[in-house]
Design a protein around this motif. Sequence first.
Motif, PDB file in Angstrom:
ATOM      1  N   PHE A  79      45.448  27.828  39.912  1.00 53.35           N
ATOM      2  CA  PHE A  79      45.700  28.853  38.908  1.00 53.35           C
ATOM      3  C   PHE A  79      45.504  28.227  37.538  1.00 53.35           C
ATOM      4  O   PHE A  79      46.207  27.284  37.167  1.00 53.35           O
ATOM      5  N   ILE A  93      47.377  35.291  43.883  1.00 52.20           N
ATOM      6  CA  ILE A  93      46.958  35.456  42.499  1.00 52.20           C
ATOM      7  C   ILE A  93      46.650  36.915  42.212  1.00 52.20           C
ATOM      8  O   ILE A  93      45.826  37.533  42.890  1.00 52.20           O
ATOM      9  N   SER A 119      44.787  39.325  39.865  1.00 52.44           N
ATOM     10  CA  SER A 119      43.717  39.268  38.878  1.00 52.44           C
ATOM     11  C   SER A 119      43.990  40.295  37.788  1.00 52.44           C
ATOM     12  O   SER A 119      45.009  40.971  37.786  1.00 52.44           O
ATOM     13  N   PRO A 153      45.921  37.367  34.238  1.00 48.38           N
ATOM     14  CA  PRO A 153      46.191  36.978  35.625  1.00 48.38           C
ATOM     15  C   PRO A 153      47.612  36.453  35.782  1.00 48.38           C
ATOM     16  O   PRO A 153      48.232  35.972  34.818  1.00 48.38           O
ATOM     17  N   LEU A 155      50.269  34.365  38.762  1.00 49.23           N
ATOM     18  CA  LEU A 155      50.475  33.674  40.032  1.00 49.23           C
ATOM     19  C   LEU A 155      51.820  34.108  40.581  1.00 49.23           C
ATOM     20  O   LEU A 155      52.851  33.950  39.923  1.00 49.23           O
ATOM     21  N   SER A 210      56.949  35.248  39.405  1.00 51.62           N
ATOM     22  CA  SER A 210      55.561  35.100  38.972  1.00 51.62           C
ATOM     23  C   SER A 210      55.503  34.355  37.651  1.00 51.62           C
ATOM     24  O   SER A 210      56.504  34.205  36.943  1.00 51.62           O
ATOM     25  N   SER A 245      46.629  38.962  47.676  1.00 49.16           N
ATOM     26  CA  SER A 245      46.467  39.863  46.546  1.00 49.16           C
ATOM     27  C   SER A 245      45.368  40.875  46.820  1.00 49.16           C
ATOM     28  O   SER A 245      44.351  40.570  47.429  1.00 49.16           O
ATOM     29  N   SER A 268      41.809  38.680  45.586  1.00 49.43           N
ATOM     30  CA  SER A 268      41.990  37.245  45.537  1.00 49.43           C
ATOM     31  C   SER A 268      43.045  36.879  46.571  1.00 49.43           C
ATOM     32  O   SER A 268      43.880  37.700  46.921  1.00 49.43           O
ATOM     33  N   TYR A 303      40.336  31.467  43.389  1.00 51.65           N
ATOM     34  CA  TYR A 303      40.187  31.574  41.942  1.00 51.65           C
ATOM     35  C   TYR A 303      38.802  32.100  41.644  1.00 51.65           C
ATOM     36  O   TYR A 303      37.918  32.078  42.480  1.00 51.65           O
TER      37      TYR A 303
END
Length: 900
Positions: free
Chosen positions: A26, A86, A88, A92, A94, A115, A160, A531, A536
């Motif tokens: 990330f 992740i 997007s 973004p 995590l 997050s 995700s 994702s 990534y």
Amino acid sequence: MATPAQNPEIQLGLGARPQGNAVALFGANIFVIGADGNSDMQQSLYNTGVGFTASGLGNKESWSDSPLTLKNGFAPQTTGGCALAIQSGTIPALYLFWNQSKLWKDSSCGIMVTSLNDVTPPPAGSSSAPTANWLTTFLLCDENGLNVNLPEGACVTAVSLGSEAFLVGYMQSLPTQPGKLTDWATVALYYVADQQPGKTFATSEGVFGIWPARVASELALNPAQVGAMLPPVAGRSGVSLDSLISIAVTPQVSGAGVSSNDLALDLVMFMTVTTADSKGSDQQQFQVAVTCPLDATGSPAAGQPTLAWSSPATTKSPLTILPDPAGRIIACGSSITNVKNEGNALLVETFATYGPLAYAGQTMLPASSADTSTPPSMMFIVDTNNATASQPAPNSDGTGTMTTTSYPLLQLLFYGETTVAQVQPFGTAEVISDYANMSLNTANQGPAVAVTGIIDGPIPLPDANIINWQFESTVNDLGSVIYGTSEGITAQGQQSWNVGASFTANGKIGISAGDESLGDGGEAGIAWNASVSGGYTRNWSSSTSATFTLPWQQTSVANVDHTSMVGLGIVQYGSVFAAPSSISITNLKFLDANGNMISDGTQNAAIAAPQAPIFAAISAYVGQSAQVMYVPFLVTPGDLMTYTIDGTRADGTPCGINATMAALTGDAIPDYFDTVIWPAAFDFGAASGGPSQKYLAFSWSLSGVTGGGFTALKSSMNSGSWNVEASLAAGCYWDDKAGLPLLGGIQTSGSIMIGGTGGYSNTTTDTTTQQWGVSLQPFGTSPPWGPPNWGTLPDSAKAAINPAWESSVIASYRFVLFLLPDPRPGDASDLSPGYWVQELLKYGNTNAATVNPNVSLPNNLDPGSGAWKIVYVVLEVQTYEDLNNGTYTYKYTDPKGRFS
């Protein structure tokens, strides 16, 4: 079974993490998060600026290790595996998911999530560690807002679905009959928008907001159901499931014939099921892969789970999975049990996704620390620092040159109770830019041109002031609208490829993406640029092009008798600006570590036997615009009353904009100004940093003119779009030329749809114009604009005017200019992209035969294009008679106070 030479294990010095780790790249950091021997969660960060070599990863100075501490000093604990995924989007994020130990008073566990958006690096020259800025913590709930109770040791996995949602998987034990618990492998859908920080639960660890699952979005399978998918064996059934269900989302080719390359988005679940005879004895473990299609919301609930693969358990640990860069599924397990002397090895299994998920081979990796039941984790890296580019060569259709850029691919594996790592070469991704260029053609009129701008006729000017006026020239511009830029840049067709997920054309993939006017993802309803943990994004290609650097001008010219130069009225033409459009194809090729083709956009999918969906990117280009004339349908140039909102004739007949559009639409739009123009209008005031003002105001009278231009050097506007699928659906077709290029392995002939079917998203280029302005003025004249002035000052008007003209010649009027950007999904107008062009194509020839010479729209306007539009609305009209009597022929009542 291939066994490559052993790579040295990289000692990371992270300490014991018996349940393994969640890993993700990330930003500039690799995150490795897991629980230690005391169940305390630990986080380790690696700065990727050091590189991905064994020496860099093995340098303990490059790692920072610390206990995971969240807001309010909350130190999470778990006895199971956690997950990183992740989100997007513009910002973004995590996300970390885990099964919190002893969360409730009865000592049961629950799923929690937090997050972060960024990591604060240490000050320059400092030896301190970077700071991971974890945000709010939530408690995951079911669709009813109730806690999801998990047993100790249960693992949580997550994937995700782009910017909007996550799928979360976990193993749950629920009572199905008194005194008996049944395992359930569960996957539920969680939308980011459903987080509720204000609705809280009090737990043993504090008070937390809740995050409920979407209603009816859950898929749950028990051991009996999973066991029933296995080849039947009399008297045997599934009796239990392992604590880990590993999930991924991947595009899979799912059309009736694999040569179609049609894509669907599928959930893939790997788990371990134990079967036994009717007495519960003679237990055997099987590792299985189950797939399930996702619906338009991303939910697996309505899908039919299907067994894709099964095998007697061959590793001591459960299998964990991740899509590779090409879109195949890669499974990995620790400690091989079915091969002699391979207990200290990792098993890496590959599953093809071109067609139904299918086993494609396996590799053993010597790994002295792998003799453990700790599940491994992995990620894939695109080594952009070591990319190589070929020399330009002629492209496939002879329209230019193409360049191939090769990116080395790496696989990072983390395993063992004390967490060691390996770096394995995984292959190459080749990006073949400008592989071909194609233009759209209309059915009978040659190349299609995209509409880029519309100016709805000359400015409001009264014919009554022009007719019989003695002009001094045959060329008389009474007011030009100038729309121009000092620099116009089009950001077009950026494609992203999500490592660990899939390549997407223009940000979306999937199930019949449909018209993008329906919103993010079109009919699919969600952005499918999924994702996954460890993923990534790498932007393969983007293109920018200058749109225009000179002003565009719509004149308002008086038509005069060329002999006497006496005025005959206003020239009644508006302007349509249109430009040639084309797309550039970028094909992708993936090769494995031995140079074998995985997928190749330059090869025919029907004969190339790919292992993964074939991907290509397209960049749309809209060229320099030319100006063509048309006769406006919204207003009648020269007749000010038709420019009003709700004006009527002397006999009471409605004649304004609302009446005109109500007639054209069969009363489908009775209030065109309030429902279409006003909500769609650009806000000049807000763009200048001031109060809202959605128009430019102008007035003309005997004593002079008022009004102004607008220049916004720092604002931007959605000025245009081009939707290739809409163009094709309306009958356009690609170039018919020899040696048609392959776009993602599909021949680009006839009416191929780059979107929906064929495995591609809609191809839409969105133009954002910056450093632009609008003004009203003829070039180099004074006064700047306006009709002939039949009087000098108001107090002398009565003496100067012929009484026969007094009730028709205009002495004063006021109007406003609206700039209508090309609509975007979700904006205040609620109109679809390309609305003004669709309106033009439908009504643009309504008045074509009312002028001499007749002017019809060109037949090759691209129906998939989108453009801005300028319209005018008259607010007040006074004749000389009105001026003398203090009355108005028309004055808008302005019930909402918009123009006061």
